[in-house]
Design a protein around this motif. Structure first.
Motif, PDB file in Angstrom:
ATOM      1  N   MET A  41       0.836  -1.194   0.000  1.00 17.94           N
ATOM      2  CA  MET A  41       0.000   0.000   0.000  1.00 17.94           C
ATOM      3  C   MET A  41       0.873   1.247   0.000  1.00 17.94           C
ATOM      4  SD  MET A  41      -3.066  -1.039   2.647  1.00 17.94           S
ATOM      5  CE  MET A  41      -3.933   0.497   2.322  1.00 17.94           C
TER       6      MET A  41
ATOM      7  N   PHE B 253      -3.483   1.393  -3.029  1.00 20.15           N
ATOM      8  CA  PHE B 253      -3.702   0.198  -2.223  1.00 20.15           C
ATOM      9  C   PHE B 253      -2.819  -0.961  -2.667  1.00 20.15           C
ATOM     10  CE2 PHE B 253      -8.322   1.318  -0.789  1.00 20.15           C
ATOM     11  CZ  PHE B 253      -7.782   2.326  -0.005  1.00 20.15           C
TER      12      PHE B 253
ATOM     13  N   GLU C 150      -5.139  -2.752  -6.893  1.00 23.48           N
ATOM     14  CA  GLU C 150      -6.097  -3.196  -5.877  1.00 23.48           C
ATOM     15  C   GLU C 150      -7.216  -2.180  -5.669  1.00 23.48           C
ATOM     16  OE1 GLU C 150      -7.440  -6.070  -3.021  1.00 23.48           O
ATOM     17  OE2 GLU C 150      -6.089  -6.090  -4.763  1.00 23.48           O
ATOM     18  N   LEU C 151      -6.894  -0.902  -5.733  1.00 21.64           N
ATOM     19  CA  LEU C 151      -7.936   0.117  -5.574  1.00 21.64           C
ATOM     20  C   LEU C 151      -8.965   0.020  -6.688  1.00 21.64           C
ATOM     21  CD1 LEU C 151      -9.158   2.632  -4.272  1.00 21.64           C
ATOM     22  CD2 LEU C 151      -7.534   4.018  -5.581  1.00 21.64           C
TER      23      LEU C 151
ATOM     24  N   LEU D   8     -11.177  -2.964  -6.042  1.00 22.91           N
ATOM     25  CA  LEU D   8     -12.131  -2.730  -4.957  1.00 22.91           C
ATOM     26  C   LEU D   8     -13.296  -1.867  -5.431  1.00 22.91           C
ATOM     27  CD1 LEU D   8      -9.729  -2.091  -1.948  1.00 22.91           C
ATOM     28  CD2 LEU D   8     -11.343  -3.986  -2.162  1.00 22.91           C
TER      29      LEU D   8
ATOM     30  N   TRP E 142     -16.042  -8.432  -4.505  1.00 27.14           N
ATOM     31  CA  TRP E 142     -15.459  -8.482  -3.172  1.00 27.14           C
ATOM     32  C   TRP E 142     -15.366  -9.905  -2.633  1.00 27.14           C
ATOM     33  CZ3 TRP E 142     -18.522  -3.790  -0.780  1.00 27.14           C
ATOM     34  CH2 TRP E 142     -17.987  -2.603  -1.304  1.00 27.14           C
TER      35      TRP E 142
ATOM     36  N   ARG F 285      -3.825  -7.402   3.179  1.00 21.84           N
ATOM     37  CA  ARG F 285      -4.758  -6.399   2.645  1.00 21.84           C
ATOM     38  C   ARG F 285      -5.616  -6.964   1.528  1.00 21.84           C
ATOM     39  NH1 ARG F 285      -2.291  -5.078  -2.084  1.00 21.84           N
ATOM     40  NH2 ARG F 285      -0.090  -5.682  -2.189  1.00 21.84           N
TER      41      ARG F 285
ATOM     42  N   LEU G  29      -9.208  -5.882   3.055  1.00 21.93           N
ATOM     43  CA  LEU G  29      -9.914  -4.749   2.449  1.00 21.93           C
ATOM     44  C   LEU G  29     -11.281  -5.141   1.885  1.00 21.93           C
ATOM     45  CD1 LEU G  29      -6.965  -2.824   0.714  1.00 21.93           C
ATOM     46  CD2 LEU G  29      -8.272  -2.153   2.738  1.00 21.93           C
ATOM     47  N   PRO G  30     -11.387  -6.145   1.000  1.00 27.24           N
ATOM     48  CA  PRO G  30     -12.733  -6.497   0.505  1.00 27.24           C
ATOM     49  C   PRO G  30     -13.640  -7.043   1.593  1.00 27.24           C
ATOM     50  CG  PRO G  30     -11.107  -8.078  -0.274  1.00 27.24           C
ATOM     51  CD  PRO G  30     -10.345  -6.943   0.335  1.00 27.24           C
TER      52      PRO G  30
ATOM     53  N   THR H 111     -13.593  -6.163   4.745  1.00 26.64           N
ATOM     54  CA  THR H 111     -14.008  -5.025   5.569  1.00 26.64           C
ATOM     55  C   THR H 111     -15.118  -4.235   4.898  1.00 26.64           C
ATOM     56  OG1 THR H 111     -11.801  -4.845   6.564  1.00 26.64           O
ATOM     57  CG2 THR H 111     -13.231  -2.905   6.682  1.00 26.64           C
ATOM     58  N   PHE H 112     -14.994  -3.996   3.607  1.00 27.14           N
ATOM     59  CA  PHE H 112     -16.035  -3.252   2.895  1.00 27.14           C
ATOM     60  C   PHE H 112     -17.355  -4.021   2.893  1.00 27.14           C
ATOM     61  CE2 PHE H 112     -12.449  -1.004   0.634  1.00 27.14           C
ATOM     62  CZ  PHE H 112     -12.718   0.231   1.217  1.00 27.14           C
TER      63      PHE H 112
END
Length: 303
Positions: A77, A84, A93-94, A97, A254, A270, A274-275, A277-278
């Motif tokens: 990151m 990301f 990655e961003l 996402l 995700w 991550r 990250l996915p 968590t979203f």
């Protein structure tokens, strides 16, 4: 001789009953009651709106191609040009996402809409008709509820084949029985009120009674439950994508991103965090927003 007759006692008159709750009452209640009256509700509304905006306009703002593979694999990151980082194939990655939000939320909203239409329709008919019709419809609903929801979704999606359409159909059908049971209970309660009885005795058509009299009166509790059901639909969609039965690669999603990144859980957490968590944020926000809507639209509660 004086008149000893006394005046007749006053005749007690019945207090006028409050007018039935109609669709126009929702606006009045909405003006009197304020949404997001606690900080968890405020935060949940912000999170929910933000995630929906990410799904709708995010792909227009992020220029990176989520499918383009490069030699810069597993960049951390904060790397130059990759906020990301990148995944094991060098994809941004961003971008993945942001582009992965739209298919997941689209499936969740479409499946919830299908469940709401089917479940509310069955519940309205069963609660208003009663008798044999109610018994037949609700026994079918009970039979569907006897199966664990996730198992029923897997069976339906596996039978129809993986893909977006089968995912929407499977999740929508599996979630409809729960909404049908709530709609039947609310409809049966409202159907006993005087305004519904008067409409029936006045010769109003059944479809008009259902649409104009009963549906607006159960709309508040049903809307709150539908929003909560949206969180379940999103969880099912992500879970099935993780199992390979949902949205198919290479389209980012995700749920699939969690499955693809679990191999690098210790070296690049991550890719999973990250996915996941979203997805969790969306599920939790829907539950809190549903609670907030239930309190705001409860016209029979204290003002």
């Amino acid at each position: 001789m004086s008149d000893t007759r006394t005046a007749p006692p006053p005749v007690a008159t019945a207090r006028p009953s409050s007018p039935p709750f109609t669709g126009r009452s929702v606006l009045a209640v909405w003006r009197r009651r304020r949404l997001a009256r606690s900080w968890p509700a405020v935060l949940s509304w912000l999170v929910l709106v933000a995630l929906v905006l990410v799904a709708v306009v995010g792909p227009l703002l992020v220029q990176a191609d989520p499918l383009r593979q490069t030699s810069s694999s597993l960049l951390p990151m904060g790397s130059s040009g990759h906020l990301f980082g990148t995944d094991d194939l060098g994809r941004d990655e961003l971008a993945r996402l942001v582009h992965g939000a739209r298919p997941l939320l689209l499936v969740a909203f479409a499946a919830t809409a299908l469940a709401a239409v089917v479940g509310t329709g069955i519940g309205l008919v069963a609660g208003y008709a009663g008798g044999v019709v109610e018994q037949v419809l609700m026994r079918i609903v009970d039979l569907a509820l006897a199966f664990p929801s996730i198992l029923l979704v897997i069976l339906l999606v596996a039978a129809a084949g993986p893909g977006t359409v089968s995912l929407v159909f499977g999740i929508g059908v599996s979630l409809a029985p729960g909404l049908a049971r709530l709609a039947r209970a609310l409809t049966a309660r409202e159907a006993a009120h005087d305004y519904v009885v008067a409409a029936k005795l006045g010769g109003t058509r059944t479809s008009r009674v259902l649409a104009r009299e009963l549906l607006p009166n159960i709309a508040g509790p049903m809307l709150a439950q539908v929003v909560m059901t949206l969180s379940i639909a999103a969880g099912f969609a992500a879970g099935l994508s993780y199992l390979g039965l949902g949205i198919q690669p290479p389209q980012p999603d995700w749920g699939y991103m969690v499955q693809a990144g679990q191999e690098f859980l210790y070296t690049a957490p991550r890719l999973v965090v990250l996915p996941a968590t979203f997805t969790l944020l969306f599920v939790v926000a829907c539950n809190f927003v549903g609670d907030d809507l239930r309190d705001a639209l409860d016209v029979r509660g204290p003002a």
